[in-house]
Scaffold this motif. Structure first.
Motif, PDB file in Angstrom:
ATOM      1  N   LYS A 152     -50.036  39.389   4.972  1.00 13.94           N
ATOM      2  CA  LYS A 152     -48.846  40.142   5.371  1.00 13.94           C
ATOM      3  C   LYS A 152     -48.722  41.223   5.702  1.00 13.94           C
ATOM      4  CE  LYS A 152     -45.380  38.174   2.523  1.00 13.94           C
ATOM      5  NZ  LYS A 152     -44.253  38.175   0.796  1.00 13.94           N
ATOM      6  N   LYS A 153     -48.462  41.344   7.187  1.00 10.16           N
ATOM      7  CA  LYS A 153     -48.718  42.031   7.958  1.00 10.16           C
ATOM      8  C   LYS A 153     -47.830  43.645   7.523  1.00 10.16           C
ATOM      9  CE  LYS A 153     -51.577  42.641  11.336  1.00 10.16           C
ATOM     10  NZ  LYS A 153     -52.090  43.701  12.664  1.00 10.16           N
ATOM     11  N   VAL A 154     -47.532  44.118   6.976  1.00  7.10           N
ATOM     12  CA  VAL A 154     -46.847  45.953   6.391  1.00  7.10           C
ATOM     13  C   VAL A 154     -47.319  47.419   6.734  1.00  7.10           C
ATOM     14  CG1 VAL A 154     -46.080  46.368   4.810  1.00  7.10           C
ATOM     15  CG2 VAL A 154     -46.830  44.840   4.626  1.00  7.10           C
ATOM     16  N   GLU A 155     -46.516  47.801   7.548  1.00  4.86           N
ATOM     17  CA  GLU A 155     -46.770  48.887   7.861  1.00  4.86           C
ATOM     18  C   GLU A 155     -47.050  50.283   7.019  1.00  4.86           C
ATOM     19  OE1 GLU A 155     -44.748  51.076  11.033  1.00  4.86           O
ATOM     20  OE2 GLU A 155     -44.902  49.368  12.273  1.00  4.86           O
ATOM     21  N   TYR A 156     -47.950  50.733   7.693  1.00  4.21           N
ATOM     22  CA  TYR A 156     -47.265  52.351   5.951  1.00  4.21           C
ATOM     23  C   TYR A 156     -46.818  52.962   5.991  1.00  4.21           C
ATOM     24  CZ  TYR A 156     -48.905  56.088   3.904  1.00  4.21           C
ATOM     25  OH  TYR A 156     -49.030  57.573   2.328  1.00  4.21           O
ATOM     26  N   ASN A 157     -45.334  53.393   4.853  1.00  5.51           N
ATOM     27  CA  ASN A 157     -44.732  54.618   4.895  1.00  5.51           C
ATOM     28  C   ASN A 157     -43.872  54.669   4.468  1.00  5.51           C
ATOM     29  OD1 ASN A 157     -42.585  55.667   6.497  1.00  5.51           O
ATOM     30  ND2 ASN A 157     -40.835  54.051   6.806  1.00  5.51           N
ATOM     31  N   PRO A 158     -44.733  56.182   3.790  1.00  4.59           N
ATOM     32  CA  PRO A 158     -44.670  56.600   3.031  1.00  4.59           C
ATOM     33  C   PRO A 158     -43.683  57.007   2.638  1.00  4.59           C
ATOM     34  CG  PRO A 158     -45.685  58.457   4.693  1.00  4.59           C
ATOM     35  CD  PRO A 158     -45.834  56.996   5.257  1.00  4.59           C
ATOM     36  N   THR A 218     -50.368  48.745   0.475  1.00  2.30           N
ATOM     37  CA  THR A 218     -49.942  48.464   1.450  1.00  2.30           C
ATOM     38  C   THR A 218     -51.219  47.293   2.287  1.00  2.30           C
ATOM     39  OG1 THR A 218     -48.624  50.781   2.288  1.00  2.30           O
ATOM     40  CG2 THR A 218     -49.799  49.257   3.532  1.00  2.30           C
ATOM     41  N   TYR A 226     -51.199  44.514   0.865  1.00  2.00           N
ATOM     42  CA  TYR A 226     -50.484  42.924   1.721  1.00  2.00           C
ATOM     43  C   TYR A 226     -51.177  42.782   3.089  1.00  2.00           C
ATOM     44  CZ  TYR A 226     -46.516  42.922  -0.995  1.00  2.00           C
ATOM     45  OH  TYR A 226     -45.255  42.365  -2.140  1.00  2.00           O
TER      46      TYR A 226
END
Ligand SMILES: Cc1cc2nc3c(=O)[nH]c(=O)nc-3n(C[C@H](O)[C@H](O)[C@H](O)COP(=O)(O)OP(=O)(O)OC[C@H]3O[C@@H](n4cnc5c(N)ncnc54)[C@H](O)[C@@H]3O)c2cc1C
Ligand code: SF4
Ligand code: SF4
Lengths: 454, 455
Positions: free
Chosen positions: B318-324, B310, B313
């Motif tokens: 490229k903005k990406v949220e951390y989502n496990p 993450t 990115y």
């Protein structure tokens, strides 16, 4: 202790000692070996039957006792304790000595059988009993081989007694070695037929399908035609079908004698296979070259046969003996088994066997078989790669959640067995043959959001 | 752009790999513990002799050069966030051609410094022969103390504690295992599973002391541990004390800085800290707003891997949220494998119904939790049986009806071929409680799984 230095050097200190029973059982095996040595040194001047019985009994009892004392009373499970510490399993002095002894035995077997006279005479009584004729070096070899597969197979079964796949598979290789590669040929010899090995066929058996092979078999009448039919059906019909359904494992780790020895007697050395990318590259070059060589050899022999030796006679003869010496003897025998303690148990299967090459190509492109990985559960520990006898870096795939489709995988299932996180499963499935490795099962990022690609 | 990464564990290395995949930025990884990335999760196997250090390293030496990922073995003493500089001190003997600058400038910084073992101020905790298990150096220390060791006492009943017990046990060293709770790992495992592991520990001849805490470690007079005294007043002679009462984010060297920290380094959903161009990932990061079903600090392997990807990115524009995603995990207690998917709390709350089946041998079990208000599936807990991650996850994500899951339960089974399948027993357990007669429709098999996942 050197905290600054990264070269971790565990001395493996602990309270490990062999139990009394383990020592006794090894001593009994030693006695059996001594019997063989005496027989060998006596050059035939020793009463064979009692010595033979003594040696075989001592080796069997000692080995079974060792198995019992090592595993009984222990909780079943993966216990590869000290594998990287014992010299014998980590290329220590003992490993080199064993390698040299076994290599020496193979050299004598192929090229100096007269040096084994004592051992051959030792096997006369058994040979007379089984085959109705005196022993030769190949009978001795077959006997050693079979005993090794059986005794070490029993040890393997005990080691993996919690794993039904391993148990059934090992019983299968033991059965095929004992019955198909030992008893049936002996029985045929008793009937005055040539000894046939129905579990070996072209191209592993490079003699099969040659013009003189066909001619020789044809001269035997019905029996010969049956042999020829099997010899053609197995490689061209049965093998593709079984490999389509189950992958190459149906042969390489369930039936084949070379595989059988590797899976049993070779098991203590499986971790020695080279996992590097370079080794993989060499493997692909070598194994496919051998395949080309054997196809070429068979084709040339036929070409010569048809053209009545007018064109390539001399060349073909030379090629034939080069293949026999270089590949069939030096590679599959001397290096293949003699180097177990140094290069691992599947050197021949991985770098040389033309049968494995064909099965592998089919496994890669047209088979239901693959090893699936379990989503994101891999912790990259490396047990799977370490204990893969074929030198496949299983972890590389597992940690990225990619299913494993590799030409060389023999489907032994040990990667799945040693994985501490339940990540690997050997499976057959028809619906996605062309895209078996497409899925990446760990969570990855696609485009601009986190999503699971599968 | 020059990106510096502190820490060559799974988080830092995953970040480096993905940044390389996505960009041409200059990457340098600084780490003090080891020259190369190795799998911390495999420490126990090195000690037990299942593998050598080399076998635990997932990438060959040539990999780093090929991918232009610079590696530097050094400790970061502190960070000058204002001038964007790291201050380094050597971590290994320097060779002649190995030049280590005292300062290292960066444009963007990723902090991935992992964890450190907890110590709770026990008297004697800094004596010789007392140590946690986190690093290669800890492992070497354990090994040095293993010779003729009369007994090891392990303090703290978590995952590392039981691994340490197995390690000593593999070398026939007697172990006493002090566990504060009434039953092993009972703050995480439901009662039955916890009891199963208690039995398993004892079957391995570990002297398990439940409900027992460490009071102090006894000095032999020259600074070395010779015994422990428990809260029950008992004295246990030993030559080594293993401190395995959990870990905490390893951020001590940053405490004096402007970086906002709590338990760990505070990060938002993009893994950004309060200082621009500084990110934190892995064990050392603390999510300010964890997703539901997840905690702020999760010191586990796969979260480090996901954060590494993450952050790459985010750094590469490229903005990406951390989502496990949905919680899962696994472990191995001696010979018993453990897998969990979804919500399986130690104490079952009111709204949850838990169906449990245990093999008569007492070393395998299946537990499935569902929401008794709407019958949707909540979680799976497996002991000694393997289940397929993707199948369980899909059921959980789709909040599938419990009875649908039960009917198809066979397709979650991931055990090797020829293994017995126990799903029907779980159905029987459910039928008994619910007074129903649900039948198992699907057994283990790949093709139906593929069809289900593609649905
Ligand atoms: C024995 C053991 C078993 C485990 N088993 C499991 C398991 O089965 N499953 C699971 O999910 N998790 C397991 N874990 C947890 C897992 O290993 C960690 O969550 C993971 O390794 C964290 O990765 P990381 O990259 O965040 O940090 P780390 O792996 O800790 O890497 C950080 C690195 O940064 C270095 N570093 C720190 N500070 C500095 C500094 N100031 N300067 C330079 N370098 C620095 C450290 O030396 C270290 O090498 C286990 C942990 C241990 C100790
Ligand atoms: S990949 Fe697994 S099943 Fe295939 S050969 Fe290697 S260890 Fe055996
Ligand atoms: S697949 Fe299993 S054995 Fe292989 S690295 Fe991953 S966790 Fe370890």
């Amino acid at each position: 202790m050197n905290l600054l230095d990264s070269s971790l050097s565990l001395a493996y200190q602990g309270n490990h000692k062999m139990t009394g029973l383990q020592k006794i059982s090894l001593a009994i095996v030693g006695l059996g070996t001594l019997g063989l040595l005496i027989a060998w040194a006596s050059n035939g001047n020793i009463s064979p039957l009692p010595t033979f019985i003594f040696s075989l009994a001592a080796m069997t009892i000692g080995s079974l006792l060792y198995t019992y004392s090592t595993y009984s009373g222990k909780i079943p499970g993966i216990k590869n304790n000290r594998v990287f510490q014992y010299g014998i399993s980590s290329r220590g002095a003992a490993a080199w000595i064993l390698g040299i002894v076994v290599t020496g035995f193979y050299v004598c077997l192929y090229w100096f059988p007269h040096l084994l006279e004592g051992l051959i005479r030792l096997h006369d009584p058994l040979s007379h009993g089984l085959r109705g004729k005196a022993a030769d070096q190949w009978f001795v070899y077959g006997t050693f081989y079979t005993v090794a597969v059986l005794l070490m197979g029993i040890k393997f079964i005990f080691k993996y007694r919690h794993n039904r796949y391993q148990i059934i598979r090992t019983i299968s290789v033991m059965f095929f070695q004992l019955v198909f590669a030992y008893l049936i040929p002996a029985f045929l010899a008793l009937l005055n037929k040539p000894d046939e090995y129905f579990s070996y066929f072209w191209p592993l058996d490079s003699y099969a399908l040659r013009p003189d092979w066909i001619a020789g078999k044809s001269s035997l009448g019905t029996f010969g035609y049956v042999v020829i039919a099997i010899g053609i059906l197995m490689p061209f019909v049965v093998t593709p079908i079984l490999t389509y359904f189950f992958g190459k494992r149906w042969y390489c780790s369930w039936v084949c004698g070379c595989g059988g020895l590797a899976e049993t007697a070779g098991d203590p050395f499986r971790q020695l296979s080279d996992k590097s990318l370079t080794a993989w590259k060499i493997e692909r070059w070598m194994i496919h070259s051998v395949l080309v060589a054997v196809v070429l050899l068979t084709a040339l022999l036929w070409f010569n046969h048809i053209s009545q030796n007018t064109i390539l006679g001399g060349f073909t003869e030379g090629f034939k003996s080069a293949y026999g010496f270089g590949i069939a003897m030096a590679f599959s025998g001397v290096i293949g088994v003699g180097f177990y303690p140094i290069m691992g148990s599947r050197v021949w299967c991985r770098f040389g066997c033309p049968m494995a090459a064909i099965l592998g190509l089919q496994q890669k492109y047209f088979s239901r078989f693959r090893i699936t990985t379990n989503g994101g559960q891999c912790i990259s520990c490396g047990n799977c790669s370490t204990y893969c006898e074929m030198g496949i870096d299983v972890r590389h795939y597992a940690q990225r959640g990619q299913d494993i489709v590799r030409a060389s995988c023999v489907g032994c299932g040990v990667c799945s067995a040693v994985c501490p996180r339940g990540v690997l499963r050997l499976e057959n499935g028809a619906s996605d043959i062309g895209s078996r490795t497409d899925a990446l099962r760990t969570i990855h990022i696609s485009e601009d959001e986190v999503s699971i690609l599968s | 752009m020059k990106i510096a990464i502190i820490g060559n564990g799974i988080s830092g290395i995953t970040a480096a790999r993905w940044i390389r995949k996505l960009s041409d930025h200059e990457i340098i990884v600084i780490s003090g513990e080891s020259d190369y990335f190795y799998s911390r999760t495999a420490l126990m196997y090195i000690y037990m002799g299942h593998m050598g250090l080399k076998e635990t390293q997932p990438y060959e030496k040539g990999f780093w050069k090929k991918n232009r990922i610079g590696l530097k073995r050094a400790w970061v003493k502190d960070v000058d966030f204002k001038n964007k500089k790291l201050h380094l001190i050597p971590a290994a003997k320097l060779t002649d051609h190995d030049f280590l600058p005292a300062e290292l400038p960066y444009d963007k910084l990723i902090i991935a410094t992992g964890s450190d073992s907890n110590k709770f101020g026990w008297p004697g905790q800094d004596l010789e022969g007392v140590r946690g298990l986190y690093s290669l150096q800890d492992l070497q220390y354990m090994d040095n103390y293993s010779k003729d060791l009369n007994r090891a006492v392990i303090v703290g009943g978590g995952l590392i504690g039981i691994e340490m017990a197995e390690m000593f046990h593999s070398r026939n060293i007697p172990v006493t295992f002090l566990v504060r709770e009434k039953s092993y790992w009972s703050n995480v495992l439901p009662d039955e599973e916890s009891a199963m592991i208690n039995r398993c520990i004892k079957n391995n001849h570990i002297d398990l002391r439940l409900g027992t805490e460490l009071k102090e470690i006894v000095d032999n007079g020259s600074g070395k541990a010779v015994a422990v005294i428990t809260n029950k007043g008992e004295k246990i002679d030993c030559g080594f004390v293993g401190l395995t009462a959990g870990v905490h984010p390893n951020i001590g060297f940053l405490k004096e800085s402007d970086l906002e920290t709590g338990r760990g380094i505070k990060v938002n959903e993009f893994l950004e800290t309060n200082i621009p161009d500084v990110y934190a990932i892995g064990d050392c990061a603390e999510q300010q707003h964890p997703k539901t079903g997840r905690r702020g600090v999760e010191a586990i392997w796969y979260t480090g891997r996901m954060m590494g990807e993450t952050v790459a990115y985010n750094i590469c524009g490229k903005k990406v949220e951390y989502n496990p995603g949905i919680w899962f995990n696994s472990a191995k207690f001696f010979d018993i494998e453990y897998q969990v998917y979804g919500n399986v709390p130690a104490k079952i709350p009111e709204y949850m119904t838990s169906i449990y089946w245990e093999h008569p041998d007492g070393d395998k079990s299946i537990r499935i939790n569902f929401d008794n208000r709407n019958n949707s599936i909540l979680g799976f807990n497996l002991m000694g049986i393997r289940y397929r991650h993707e199948v369980c996850e899909k059921w959980l994500k789709e909040k599938t009806d419990m009875e649908t899951v039960l009917k198809d339960l066979g397709q979650a089974n991931f055990d090797p071929e020829f293994y017995d399948q126990y799903e029907k027993h779980l159905l029987a357990a459910y039928n008994k409680i619910a007074g129903k007669n649900i039948q198992l429709k699907k057994r283990r098999g790949l093709s139906q799984v593929i069809a289900f996942l593609k649905r």
